[in-house]
Design a protein around this motif. Structure first.
Motif, PDB file in Angstrom:
ATOM      1  N   LEU A 124      32.377  18.150  10.907  1.00 34.98           N
ATOM      2  CA  LEU A 124      33.545  19.006  10.635  1.00 34.98           C
ATOM      3  C   LEU A 124      34.758  18.151  10.285  1.00 34.98           C
ATOM      4  N   LEU A 125      34.902  17.006  10.976  1.00 37.56           N
ATOM      5  CA  LEU A 125      36.008  16.090  10.676  1.00 37.56           C
ATOM      6  C   LEU A 125      35.850  15.475   9.288  1.00 37.56           C
ATOM      7  N   LEU A 126      34.613  15.123   8.940  1.00 39.09           N
ATOM      8  CA  LEU A 126      34.354  14.566   7.615  1.00 39.09           C
ATOM      9  C   LEU A 126      34.592  15.613   6.529  1.00 39.09           C
ATOM     10  N   ALA A 127      34.214  16.864   6.829  1.00 35.83           N
ATOM     11  CA  ALA A 127      34.453  17.960   5.879  1.00 35.83           C
ATOM     12  C   ALA A 127      35.947  18.160   5.667  1.00 35.83           C
ATOM     13  N   LEU A 128      36.724  18.018   6.757  1.00 34.68           N
ATOM     14  CA  LEU A 128      38.181  18.145   6.663  1.00 34.68           C
ATOM     15  C   LEU A 128      38.755  17.020   5.795  1.00 34.68           C
ATOM     16  N   LEU A 129      38.217  15.817   5.949  1.00 37.98           N
ATOM     17  CA  LEU A 129      38.648  14.672   5.145  1.00 37.98           C
ATOM     18  C   LEU A 129      38.362  14.923   3.659  1.00 37.98           C
ATOM     19  N   LEU A 137      43.040  15.965  -5.421  1.00 43.32           N
ATOM     20  CA  LEU A 137      42.507  16.089  -6.779  1.00 43.32           C
ATOM     21  C   LEU A 137      43.204  17.213  -7.532  1.00 43.32           C
ATOM     22  N   VAL A 138      43.468  18.322  -6.799  1.00 42.69           N
ATOM     23  CA  VAL A 138      44.159  19.467  -7.415  1.00 42.69           C
ATOM     24  C   VAL A 138      45.295  19.907  -6.501  1.00 42.69           C
ATOM     25  N   SER A 264      47.460  10.604  -7.642  1.00 40.27           N
ATOM     26  CA  SER A 264      46.940  11.618  -6.708  1.00 40.27           C
ATOM     27  C   SER A 264      45.413  11.692  -6.791  1.00 40.27           C
ATOM     28  N   THR A 265      44.846  11.513  -7.989  1.00 39.78           N
ATOM     29  CA  THR A 265      43.386  11.519  -8.163  1.00 39.78           C
ATOM     30  C   THR A 265      42.770  10.327  -7.435  1.00 39.78           C
ATOM     31  N   ILE A 266      43.428   9.179  -7.510  1.00 39.36           N
ATOM     32  CA  ILE A 266      42.932   7.974  -6.825  1.00 39.36           C
ATOM     33  C   ILE A 266      42.919   8.187  -5.313  1.00 39.36           C
ATOM     34  N   ILE A 267      44.005   8.780  -4.769  1.00 39.23           N
ATOM     35  CA  ILE A 267      44.082   9.049  -3.323  1.00 39.23           C
ATOM     36  C   ILE A 267      42.960  10.011  -2.910  1.00 39.23           C
ATOM     37  N   GLY A 268      42.805  11.100  -3.659  1.00 42.35           N
ATOM     38  CA  GLY A 268      41.755  12.077  -3.363  1.00 42.35           C
ATOM     39  C   GLY A 268      40.376  11.452  -3.416  1.00 42.35           C
ATOM     40  N   GLY A 269      40.155  10.611  -4.433  1.00 38.86           N
ATOM     41  CA  GLY A 269      38.870   9.941  -4.574  1.00 38.86           C
ATOM     42  C   GLY A 269      38.572   9.000  -3.431  1.00 38.86           C
ATOM     43  N   VAL A 270      39.577   8.261  -2.996  1.00 35.08           N
ATOM     44  CA  VAL A 270      39.411   7.323  -1.877  1.00 35.08           C
ATOM     45  C   VAL A 270      39.030   8.077  -0.601  1.00 35.08           C
TER      46      VAL A 270
END
Length: 285
Positions: A124-129, A137-138, A264-270
């Protein structure tokens, strides 16, 4: 000698990831309707993989009780490819590839339900991440926005891929991986054959070379090398290393398409890739 062999195997696995990562740039570059691209991809790759299996002397025999599962996995694989390529067409390589890399965490959440394994709260924590990563990403949740549609299609693609992997998990030990992949390509090719006539497929005259590269390099060679790596590495190790796939894809997109991902895409991807690595390391331990 052993160290050199390990380095060689590691390079082969990374080469497999590099080849599979070309799907992002090729999906953006090939200018044909998505069902037509995937149809030609499946048919071309099917022929190439058939020749490879015949050359290796691999048996194509399957049990009648396993065929419905194999057919269903082919349908899910086709849906995975189609939704992924639509996501690429609506956005860019970075968003398309990163959104489908939610599949390891989606798989971790689905596995206890489908395979009756023990549910673990850490998922659940990983899903939240992952959800936070998707938010980056959006950041503007507007359903009329093409990037929002792309991420949603990417997640749908990840769900299809997760279901496909889970239902095939009980069968993969009974058959050669290349043969299973070939049967899935046959199913995809049959399902999409009508679209080659219903939609405009005349673009294949100009787009045959990149489509052949997609079938040969990305699908036949890339996936065969990746399957071969399971004999030399644990599936968990292979999964951790596969996290570099979106990075390779983004670099290829930057070089050949000039697509530079925004911050923002880089942060989301990381964030998404961190969740993938954490889950892979947890499974390994």
């Amino acid at each position: 000698m052993q160290k050199k062999l390990h380095v060689k195997n590691l390079l082969e696995l990374n080469l497999a990831m590099l080849f599979i990562a070309t799907s992002g740039a090729l999906g953006r570059y090939i200018d044909m309707p998505v069902p037509v691209i995937i149809g030609f991809r499946a048919l071309m790759a099917g022929v190439l993989l058939f020749v490879f299996c015949k050359w290796k002397g691999v048996s194509f025999r399957t049990s009648s009780k396993d065929r419905p599962t194999i057919i269903l996995s082919g349908v899910l694989m086709g849906l995975h490819w189609i939704t992924y390529f639509y996501a690429l067409k609506l956005s860019n390589v970075a968003i398309g590839m990163l959104s489908i890399f939610t599949y390891p965490v989606i798989t971790a959440l689905l596995e206890p339900i489908l395979l009756k394994t023990k549910f673990q709260k850490v998922h659940l924590l990983l899903a939240l991440l992952v959800l936070i990563g998707i938010y980056f990403l959006v950041p503007d949740l507007d359903f009329s926005n093409s990037y929002t549609k792309a991420v949603l299609l990417g997640i749908l693609s990840a769900i299809c891929y997760s279901f496909r992997n889970l239902i095939m998990k009980t069968k993969v030990g009974n058959y050669n991986g290349s043969v299973l992949m070939w049967y899935q390509l046959v199913v995809i090719g049959i399902c999409l054959l009508p679209f080659l006539f219903l939609m405009d497929s005349s673009g294949i005259k100009e787009q045959w070379f990149p489509t052949l590269i997609l079938a040969l390099l990305t699908t036949a060679i890339g996936h065969t090398l990746f399957l071969a790596s399971f004999k030399r590495f644990s599936i968990t190790t292979a999964s951790i290393i596969s996290s570099v796939q979106p990075i390779y894809g983004i670099i290829i997109g930057m070089i050949f398409l000039g697509e530079i991902p925004v911050f923002s895409t880089i942060i989301g991807g990381v964030l998404i890739l961190i969740s993938v690595v954490i889950e892979s390391i947890r499974t390994y331990r």
